[in-house]
Design a protein around this motif. Structure first.
Motif, PDB file in Angstrom:
ATOM      1  N   TRP A   1      11.338 -46.747 -32.250  1.00 59.44           N
ATOM      2  CA  TRP A   1      12.409 -47.654 -31.823  1.00 59.44           C
ATOM      3  C   TRP A   1      12.793 -47.310 -30.392  1.00 59.44           C
ATOM      4  CZ3 TRP A   1      14.351 -51.792 -34.369  1.00 59.44           C
ATOM      5  CH2 TRP A   1      14.013 -51.918 -35.713  1.00 59.44           C
ATOM      6  N   PHE A   2      12.998 -48.333 -29.582  1.00 60.95           N
ATOM      7  CA  PHE A   2      13.383 -48.158 -28.183  1.00 60.95           C
ATOM      8  C   PHE A   2      14.576 -49.027 -27.868  1.00 60.95           C
ATOM      9  CE2 PHE A   2       8.989 -46.938 -28.304  1.00 60.95           C
ATOM     10  CZ  PHE A   2       8.919 -45.861 -27.448  1.00 60.95           C
ATOM     11  N   GLY A   3      15.514 -48.466 -27.138  1.00 60.59           N
ATOM     12  CA  GLY A   3      16.646 -49.233 -26.645  1.00 60.59           C
ATOM     13  C   GLY A   3      16.596 -49.271 -25.128  1.00 60.59           C
ATOM     14  N   PHE A   4      16.710 -50.453 -24.580  1.00 56.94           N
ATOM     15  CA  PHE A   4      16.733 -50.625 -23.128  1.00 56.94           C
ATOM     16  C   PHE A   4      18.055 -51.237 -22.717  1.00 56.94           C
ATOM     17  CE2 PHE A   4      12.121 -51.002 -24.012  1.00 56.94           C
ATOM     18  CZ  PHE A   4      11.669 -49.980 -23.203  1.00 56.94           C
ATOM     19  N   GLU A   5      18.594 -50.723 -21.636  1.00 52.41           N
ATOM     20  CA  GLU A   5      19.804 -51.283 -21.057  1.00 52.41           C
ATOM     21  C   GLU A   5      19.427 -51.805 -19.677  1.00 52.41           C
ATOM     22  OE1 GLU A   5      23.856 -49.369 -21.273  1.00 52.41           O
ATOM     23  OE2 GLU A   5      23.287 -48.909 -19.198  1.00 52.41           O
ATOM     24  N   GLN A   6      19.695 -53.069 -19.435  1.00 57.30           N
ATOM     25  CA  GLN A   6      19.366 -53.678 -18.153  1.00 57.30           C
ATOM     26  C   GLN A   6      20.641 -53.998 -17.396  1.00 57.30           C
ATOM     27  OE1 GLN A   6      16.176 -54.552 -16.533  1.00 57.30           O
ATOM     28  NE2 GLN A   6      17.811 -54.410 -15.023  1.00 57.30           N
ATOM     29  N   GLU A   7      20.881 -53.266 -16.304  1.00 55.53           N
ATOM     30  CA  GLU A   7      21.996 -53.585 -15.421  1.00 55.53           C
ATOM     31  C   GLU A   7      21.500 -54.525 -14.331  1.00 55.53           C
ATOM     32  OE1 GLU A   7      24.002 -50.134 -13.894  1.00 55.53           O
ATOM     33  OE2 GLU A   7      24.310 -49.298 -15.892  1.00 55.53           O
ATOM     34  N   TYR A   8      22.390 -55.360 -13.846  1.00 56.32           N
ATOM     35  CA  TYR A   8      22.024 -56.317 -12.804  1.00 56.32           C
ATOM     36  C   TYR A   8      23.283 -56.844 -12.124  1.00 56.32           C
ATOM     37  CZ  TYR A   8      23.311 -59.604 -16.486  1.00 56.32           C
ATOM     38  OH  TYR A   8      23.997 -60.274 -17.466  1.00 56.32           O
ATOM     39  N   PHE A   9      23.086 -57.421 -10.970  1.00 53.89           N
ATOM     40  CA  PHE A   9      24.151 -58.109 -10.247  1.00 53.89           C
ATOM     41  C   PHE A   9      23.839 -59.595 -10.208  1.00 53.89           C
ATOM     42  CE2 PHE A   9      25.028 -53.938  -8.579  1.00 53.89           C
ATOM     43  CZ  PHE A   9      26.378 -53.947  -8.259  1.00 53.89           C
ATOM     44  N   PHE A  10      24.865 -60.409 -10.337  1.00 57.10           N
ATOM     45  CA  PHE A  10      24.739 -61.814  -9.999  1.00 57.10           C
ATOM     46  C   PHE A  10      24.955 -61.924  -8.501  1.00 57.10           C
ATOM     47  CE2 PHE A  10      26.285 -62.806 -14.464  1.00 57.10           C
ATOM     48  CZ  PHE A  10      25.049 -63.227 -14.905  1.00 57.10           C
ATOM     49  N   TYR A  11      24.139 -62.718  -7.842  1.00 55.87           N
ATOM     50  CA  TYR A  11      24.215 -62.906  -6.395  1.00 55.87           C
ATOM     51  C   TYR A  11      24.391 -64.383  -6.081  1.00 55.87           C
ATOM     52  CZ  TYR A  11      23.349 -58.719  -3.634  1.00 55.87           C
ATOM     53  OH  TYR A  11      23.484 -57.535  -2.949  1.00 55.87           O
ATOM     54  N   GLN A  12      25.226 -64.654  -5.094  1.00 56.97           N
ATOM     55  CA  GLN A  12      25.377 -66.018  -4.602  1.00 56.97           C
ATOM     56  C   GLN A  12      25.671 -65.956  -3.116  1.00 56.97           C
ATOM     57  OE1 GLN A  12      28.615 -68.473  -6.245  1.00 56.97           O
ATOM     58  NE2 GLN A  12      27.049 -70.020  -6.647  1.00 56.97           N
ATOM     59  N   ASN A  13      24.957 -66.765  -2.365  1.00 56.80           N
ATOM     60  CA  ASN A  13      25.116 -66.805  -0.906  1.00 56.80           C
ATOM     61  C   ASN A  13      24.933 -65.432  -0.256  1.00 56.80           C
ATOM     62  OD1 ASN A  13      25.709 -69.596  -1.075  1.00 56.80           O
ATOM     63  ND2 ASN A  13      27.839 -69.104  -1.578  1.00 56.80           N
ATOM     64  N   GLY A  14      23.968 -64.658  -0.760  1.00 58.77           N
ATOM     65  CA  GLY A  14      23.612 -63.384  -0.151  1.00 58.77           C
ATOM     66  C   GLY A  14      24.520 -62.213  -0.466  1.00 58.77           C
ATOM     67  N   ARG A  15      25.479 -62.394  -1.365  1.00 60.65           N
ATOM     68  CA  ARG A  15      26.399 -61.311  -1.729  1.00 60.65           C
ATOM     69  C   ARG A  15      26.593 -61.284  -3.243  1.00 60.65           C
ATOM     70  NH1 ARG A  15      28.756 -58.752   2.031  1.00 60.65           N
ATOM     71  NH2 ARG A  15      30.628 -58.139   0.937  1.00 60.65           N
ATOM     72  N   PRO A  16      26.958 -60.122  -3.787  1.00 63.15           N
ATOM     73  CA  PRO A  16      27.265 -60.088  -5.216  1.00 63.15           C
ATOM     74  C   PRO A  16      28.370 -61.093  -5.549  1.00 63.15           C
ATOM     75  CG  PRO A  16      27.046 -57.855  -4.383  1.00 63.15           C
ATOM     76  CD  PRO A  16      27.038 -58.781  -3.182  1.00 63.15           C
ATOM     77  N   LEU A  17      28.232 -61.741  -6.669  1.00 69.29           N
ATOM     78  CA  LEU A  17      29.189 -62.748  -7.105  1.00 69.29           C
ATOM     79  C   LEU A  17      30.592 -62.154  -7.183  1.00 69.29           C
ATOM     80  CD1 LEU A  17      29.270 -65.705  -8.110  1.00 69.29           C
ATOM     81  CD2 LEU A  17      29.074 -64.797 -10.432  1.00 69.29           C
ATOM     82  N   GLY A  18      31.528 -62.831  -6.560  1.00 68.59           N
ATOM     83  CA  GLY A  18      32.913 -62.367  -6.569  1.00 68.59           C
ATOM     84  C   GLY A  18      33.300 -61.519  -5.378  1.00 68.59           C
ATOM     85  N   PHE A  19      32.301 -61.103  -4.571  1.00 69.67           N
ATOM     86  CA  PHE A  19      32.619 -60.344  -3.357  1.00 69.67           C
ATOM     87  C   PHE A  19      33.214 -61.314  -2.336  1.00 69.67           C
ATOM     88  CE2 PHE A  19      30.319 -56.077  -2.943  1.00 69.67           C
ATOM     89  CZ  PHE A  19      30.391 -55.827  -4.305  1.00 69.67           C
ATOM     90  N   PRO A  20      34.210 -60.857  -1.572  1.00 66.76           N
ATOM     91  CA  PRO A  20      34.743 -61.711  -0.515  1.00 66.76           C
ATOM     92  C   PRO A  20      33.685 -61.940   0.574  1.00 66.76           C
ATOM     93  CG  PRO A  20      35.698 -59.514  -0.398  1.00 66.76           C
ATOM     94  CD  PRO A  20      34.864 -59.547  -1.625  1.00 66.76           C
ATOM     95  N   GLU A  21      33.861 -62.981   1.377  1.00 67.65           N
ATOM     96  CA  GLU A  21      32.894 -63.285   2.436  1.00 67.65           C
ATOM     97  C   GLU A  21      32.764 -62.139   3.431  1.00 67.65           C
ATOM     98  OE1 GLU A  21      32.898 -67.120   4.319  1.00 67.65           O
ATOM     99  OE2 GLU A  21      33.623 -68.058   2.474  1.00 67.65           O
ATOM    100  N   ALA A  22      33.835 -61.428   3.664  1.00 70.22           N
ATOM    101  CA  ALA A  22      33.811 -60.258   4.556  1.00 70.22           C
ATOM    102  C   ALA A  22      34.422 -59.082   3.798  1.00 70.22           C
ATOM    103  CB  ALA A  22      34.608 -60.541   5.823  1.00 70.22           C
TER     104      ALA A  22
END
Length: 188
Positions: free
Chosen positions: A71-92
């Motif tokens: 049995w194997f358990g995998f955890e996949q971490e990731y970021f959502f990206y939009q317009n070249g930045r992680p989702l929810g990050f301010p423009e600056a």
């Protein structure tokens, strides 16, 4: 699975071969129902050399010691990206420091679309027969993770790859990309 044909393709189109010797073969190794299409199927393949017997150098799946009982358990971490930045990050600049995002809830912590995508991804994976075990927001704004638990070395690996594919296919309709690097902006 045995009824599915092998397929030839031009490996130079995928950067897996030089143009002067670019024949590659796709060997079906797993089939899953495609919950997004009526009577559809998702076919996972290994890349083989033109003889259809020798694994291509990019085919790391072929070298997995397959233990069907493990049995194997995998955890996949990731970021959502939009317009070249992680989702929810301010423009600056950057969002507030980590703390409220981990297993976070509420608009200020997870935004207005991320949870919708994550939960839809969970449902799609389960409908495809993937042993998707859980989801949660991670420590950074725009960062999430999911867990897959599977029996058999290759089967578990196949399921995490297919879950990644389904996530990326799903985010297309939201205009969002997926970044698997754990620190896509460095150690800032």
């Amino acid at each position: 699975l045995e009824q599915l044909p092998f397929w030839g393709f031009d490996g130079s189109s995928t950067m897996q071969a030089e143009g002067s010797s670019s024949d590659c073969v796709l060997k079906p190794v797993a089939v899953y129902p495609d919950p997004e299409r009526k009577n559809g199927a998702l076919v996972l393949c290994e890349v083989m050399m033109p003889d259809a017997k020798t694994p291509h150098p990019s085919n790391t799946r072929a070298s997995i010691l397959d233990d069907e009982g493990a049995w194997f358990g995998f955890e996949q971490e990731y970021f959502f990206y939009q317009n070249g930045r992680p989702l929810g990050f301010p423009e600056a600049g950057f969002p507030a420091p980590q703390g409220p995002y981990y297993c976070g809830v509420g608009y200020s912590n997870v935004g207005d679309v991320a949870r919708k995508i994550v939960e839809e991804h969970l449902d799609i994976c389960l409908a495809a027969g993937i042993n998707h075990e859980g989801i949660n927001a991670e420590v950074a704004k725009g960062q999430w993770e999911f867990q897959v638990f599977g029996k058999g070395s290759r089967k578990a690996a196949d399921e995490i790859w297919l879950a990644r594919y389904l996530l990326q296919r799903l985010t297309e309709k939201y205009g969002i990309d997926v970044e698997y690097h754990c620190k896509p902006l460095g150690d800032t």
